[in-house]
Scaffold this active site. Structure first.
Site, PDB file in Angstrom:
ATOM      1  CE  LYS A 205      59.796  56.586  67.299  1.00 27.24           C
ATOM      2  NZ  LYS A 205      60.432  57.466  68.285  1.00 27.24           N
ATOM      3  CD  GLU A 211      48.818  65.600  60.285  1.00 26.54           C
ATOM      4  OE1 GLU A 211      48.904  64.440  60.757  1.00 26.54           O
ATOM      5  OE2 GLU A 211      48.740  66.610  60.997  1.00 26.54           O
ATOM      6  N   GLY A 267      61.534  61.415  66.854  1.00 24.72           N
ATOM      7  CA  GLY A 267      61.198  61.954  65.527  1.00 24.72           C
ATOM      8  C   GLY A 267      62.085  63.119  65.118  1.00 24.72           C
ATOM      9  NE  ARG A 268      61.783  67.117  70.148  1.00 25.53           N
ATOM     10  CZ  ARG A 268      60.850  66.362  70.709  1.00 25.53           C
ATOM     11  NH1 ARG A 268      59.922  65.789  69.949  1.00 25.53           N
ATOM     12  NH2 ARG A 268      60.829  66.166  72.007  1.00 25.53           N
ATOM     13  CD  GLU A 353      57.483  68.077  68.475  1.00 26.46           C
ATOM     14  OE1 GLU A 353      56.328  68.158  68.046  1.00 26.46           O
ATOM     15  OE2 GLU A 353      58.357  67.408  67.891  1.00 26.46           O
ATOM     16  CG  HIS A 384      66.600  93.966  52.376  1.00 21.15           C
ATOM     17  ND1 HIS A 384      66.920  95.200  51.861  1.00 21.15           N
ATOM     18  CD2 HIS A 384      67.739  93.234  52.359  1.00 21.15           C
ATOM     19  CE1 HIS A 384      68.202  95.202  51.516  1.00 21.15           C
ATOM     20  NE2 HIS A 384      68.726  94.027  51.817  1.00 21.15           N
ATOM     21  CE  LYS A 504      49.674  63.616  66.696  1.00 19.49           C
ATOM     22  NZ  LYS A 504      50.537  62.490  67.040  1.00 19.49           N
TER      23      LYS A 504
HETATM   24  C1  G6Q Z   1      58.957  64.590  66.720  1.00 22.01           C
HETATM   25  C2  G6Q Z   1      57.551  64.320  66.901  1.00 22.01           C
HETATM   26  C3  G6Q Z   1      56.711  64.501  65.655  1.00 22.01           C
HETATM   27  C4  G6Q Z   1      56.710  63.310  64.714  1.00 22.01           C
HETATM   28  C5  G6Q Z   1      55.562  63.470  63.722  1.00 22.01           C
HETATM   29  C6  G6Q Z   1      55.517  62.349  62.719  1.00 22.01           C
HETATM   30  O1  G6Q Z   1      59.804  64.485  67.563  1.00 22.01           O
HETATM   31  O2  G6Q Z   1      57.411  63.085  67.468  1.00 22.01           O
HETATM   32  O3  G6Q Z   1      57.036  65.648  64.913  1.00 22.01           O
HETATM   33  O4  G6Q Z   1      57.936  63.206  64.059  1.00 22.01           O
HETATM   34  O5  G6Q Z   1      54.355  63.552  64.409  1.00 22.01           O
HETATM   35  O6  G6Q Z   1      55.382  61.129  63.346  1.00 22.01           O
HETATM   36  P1  G6Q Z   1      55.532  59.793  62.567  1.00 22.01           P
HETATM   37  O7  G6Q Z   1      56.936  59.706  62.058  1.00 22.01           O
HETATM   38  O8  G6Q Z   1      55.199  58.696  63.521  1.00 22.01           O
HETATM   39  O9  G6Q Z   1      54.571  59.842  61.400  1.00 22.01           O
END
Ligand code: G6Q
Length: 540
Positions: A205, A211, A267-268, A353, A384, A504
Site C-alpha cells: 500500500k 521487508e 491493509g488487513r 491487529e 493430534h 520498526k
Molecule cells: C494491516 C497493516 C499491515 C500492513 C503491512 C504492509 O492492516 O497495516 O499489516 O498491511 O505493514 O504494508 P504495506 O502494504 O504498506 O507494505
C-alpha cells in the site's frame, strides 16, 4: 459512558454470576428446543451456537448491550464512508470494494465506485493476459511463476485465499508468496523459478515497507542479472499493487502496470482490492467475482439483518461474553479443511491487529479486556496436537468449528471420516464424560480421574455446503464483521495499528549500529550486549 459502567453491562455481570456453573449437559436436557432457538441458517451457513454456555436470557442481555453501544449507527457510519478510523482520519470502506449493487459509495462527496470498477477491469485484463500466455518475459517465453512480494495485509489475505481456492486455480501457473525479510524466503523461492518465466507482483500500500522493498530490490537484481542488465526487463517482470504512484515509478515499474487502491482500504481488509490480483490470476476473473459476491452478500446480511439473526454480530457478542465475563484469554478457530490451512493465520492479523488495543476511541486507557488471542490449526491435524489441553486442561477455550458438507475432491470416504471427527469434537467438548460413565466402562479406579472429561467447553459450529469462492467470501466477511462488532462494544478503533510502529523505528536505529562504531551507548545494557555479540561474531 464506559461500557462496564452501563446498566446493560451490570445486568450481564449479574446474570453471569447466576449461570457461570451451568453445564451444557443440563442446559440441553432442560430445554428440548435449545438447538432450534440457538441456531440459524442464512447466507448458506448453518450457524449452531447452542453449544455455548448461554441461555435465551444471556442472548437477550447481550443484544441489549449491543444496542446500547450504538452498533446500528456505527454499522451505517462504516458503510456510508464516515471517517470512523479517527486516529488516521480515514473512512473504512472495504465493503465498497465488493459492492456489486448499483448504489454509489461516497468519500468526501465523491462516488468511489467508478474507480473501484476501473481497477477491477484492469485486473481482469492483466490476469487474462498472464493466464492465456500472452504476457511474455524477457526471453519471449510465457509466464509460469508468479511471486507476490508483500507482508502483513499485503500477504496474509491473498496467500490464504490462493491456497483456499487452489482447487479452482490454473495448474499451468505456480504461485509463491514471499513476505519475510529473512533472505531464506526469497532465496528458496527463486531457486524454484526460471527468471525469464517469473513475474513479480510487488504488493505494498505504502511502497515503503522495509521487508517488501528489500525483497523487491533483490528480485529486481535477480531478473536484471538474468536479462544481461537489460533494464527493460523490469517492465515485463514487475507489476505493483499500491497507493503510491511516485514510489512505484521510482522503483522502475511502469505505472501502466500499477493497480491502484486507496487510503480508505486498510491493509488487513484489502484482499478484495487490487491486493487480490494474485488470487484473480490464479482462479480467473469469474471465480474472483464469485468471491466478491460472497463478501457482498455477507456485507448485506450484516448491514440489514436484525441483530438477533445476524451471524457475525452474534459471534461478536458470544466472544464478548467469554472474553469479558468468563475471563477467557484465547479463542480457537478450527477449520476442518486442508484448503483453509492458512485461514487462522490470516484471522490472527484481522482480529488481533484490529482489536488488540488498550486505549479507547477517546484516547482513554481501558480497564477491561479487549481483543482475544486467536489461534488454531486445520482439523483433524489439531486433534493430534493441542486439543488435549482444550478437552482436559485447566483453561476455558471457546472455539469455532468450520466445516463443509461436501468435499471438492470426493476421494473414498475421507469426507465422512473428516466430518465424523468434526461433529464428535464439539460433542465431546460440550458433554464430556463423567466419572460414573468412565467407571461403567470397566475402567480401573486409579485411571478414572485421568479419563474423565469435564465437558462444558463452548463451541460455535459453522457449516457450509462446500468451499466455493462465494462461500469463502462469506466466511471472511463474517469474521470481518464479527471483529467490527467487538470493536464497537469495546469502544476501540479497530482500524489503526500503531502498535507496529515502535519496533520498526528501533530496528532502523539498530541497523545503523551494525555499520557504525558499535552499539549505540544509549541502548539498554541487554540490547547493547546482544548487538555487540552479533557484530563480533559475524563472519568477516
Ligand atoms: C494491516 C497493516 C499491515 C500492513 C503491512 C504492509 O492492516 O497495516 O499489516 O498491511 O505493514 O504494508 P504495506 O502494504 O504498506 O507494505
Amino acid at each position: 459512558m464506559i461500557i462496564t459502567e452501563r446498566e446493560e453491562w451490570r445486568n450481564l455481570a449479574a446474570h453471569y454470576e447466576k449461570i457461570k456453573h451451568a453445564h451444557l449437559r443440563d442446559l440441553f436436557s432442560e430445554d428440548k428446543n435449545r438447538t432450534e432457538s440457538l441456531s440459524l441458517f442464512d447466507e448458506g451457513i448453518l450457524f449452531d451456537y447452542s453449544k455455548n454456555r448461554i441461555t435465551g436470557e444471556t442472548m437477550k442481555l447481550l443484544l441489549r448491550a449491543a444496542e446500547a453501544s450504538g452498533l446500528a449507527e456505527k454499522i451505517e457510519d462504516m458503510f456510508s464512508g464516515k471517517p470512523i478510523n479517527q486516529t488516521e482520519n480515514r473512512a473504512v470502506l472495504h465493503t465498497a470494494l465488493r459492492n456489486l449493487s448499483n448504489e454509489p459509495v461516497f468519500v468526501d462527496g465523491r462516488d468511489v465506485m467508478p474507480d473501484v470498477r476501473a481497477v477491477l477491469a484492469k485486473m481482469k485484463d492483466f490476469s487474462e493476459r498472464v493466464r492465456s500466455g500472452q504476457w511474455r518475459g524477457f526471453s519471449g517465453k510465457p509466464i509460469k511463476n508468479i511471486v507476490n512480494i508483500g507482508i502483513g495485509g499485503s500477504d496474509l489475505g491473498p496467500a490464504m485465499a490462493a491456497e483456499a481456492l487452489s482447487f479452482y486455480a490454473d495448474r499451468k501457473l505456480n504461485f509463491f508468496f514471499v513476505s519475510n525479510i529473512d533472505d531464506a524466503h526469497i532465496a528458496e523461492t527463486i531457486r524454484m523459478c526460471a527468471p525469464d518465466e517469473t513475474l513479480f507482483i510487488i504488493a505494498s500500500k505504502t511502497f515503503t515497507t522495509q521487508e517488501t522493498m528489500t525483497n523487491a530490490e533483490s528480485a529486481k537484481s535477480w531478473i536484471l542479472e538474468a536479462a544481461g542488465g537489460n533494464r527493460c526487463a523490469t517492465a515485463s517482470h514487475f507489476v505493483a499493487l499500491s497507493t503510491n504512484t511516485e514510489a512505484v515509478s521510482a522503483f522502475g515499474i511502469d505505472t501502466a502496470n500499477m493497480f491502484e487502491f486507496w487510503d480508505w482500504v486498510g491493509g488487513r481488509y484489502s484482499l478484495t482490492s487490487a491486493i487480490g490480483l494474485p488470487v484473480m490470476t490464479a482462479i480467473g476473473y469469474d471465480n474472483f467475482m464469485a468471491l466478491l459476491s460472497g463478501f457482498h452478500s455477507m456485507d448485506n446480511h450484516f448491514r440489514r439483518t436484525s441483530f438477533d439473526k445476524n451471524i457475525p454480530l452474534l459471534m461478536g457478542l458470544l466472544g464478548v461474553w467469554y472474553n469479558n465475563f468468563f475471563g477467557c484469554e484465547t479463542h480457537a478457530v478450527l477449520p476442518y479443511s486442508q484448503y483453509l490451512r492458512r485461514f487462522t493465520a490470516y484471522l490472527q492479523q484481522a482480529d488481533m491487529e484490529s482489536n488488540g488495543k488498550s486505549a479507547d476511541r477517546n484516547g482513554q486507557p481501558i480497564a477491561y479486556q479487549t481483543g482475544s488471542v486467536v489461534w488454531g490449526e486445520a482439523g483433524t491435524n489439531g486433534q493430534h496436537s493441542f486439543y488435549q489441553l482444550i478437552h482436559q486442561g485447566t483453561k476455558l477455550i471457546p472455539a469455532d468449528f468450520i466445516g463443509f458438507v461436501n468435499s471438492l475432491n470426493a476421494i473414498g470416504d475421507h469426507q465422512h471420516k473428516l466430518m465424523a471427527n468434526f461433529f464428535a469434537q464439539t460433542q465431546a467438548l460440550a458433554f464430556g464424560r463423567t466419572g460414573q460413565e468412565v467407571t461403567a466402562l470397566g475402567t480401573a479406579p486409579a485411571l478414572v480421574p485421568h479419563k474423565v472429561f469435564a465437558g462444558n467447553h463452548p463451541t460455535n459450529t459453522i457449516l457450509m455446503d462446500k468451499l466455493t469462492p462465494e462461500n469463502l467470501g462469506r466466511l471472511i466477511a463474517m469474521y470481518e464483521h464479527k471483529i467490527f462488532t467487538q470493536g464497537v462494544i469495546w469502544n476501540v478503533n479497530s482500524f489503526d495499528q500503531w502498535g507496529v510502529e515502535l519496533g520498526k523505528e528501533l530496528a532502523k536505529k539498530i541497523l545503523s549500529d551494525f555499520t557504525g562504531a558499535g552499539a549505540d551507548s544509549a541502548h539498554d545494557a541487554s540490547t547493547k550486549k546482544l548487538v555487540n555479540f552479533y557484530r563480533d561474531n559475524r563472519q568477516k
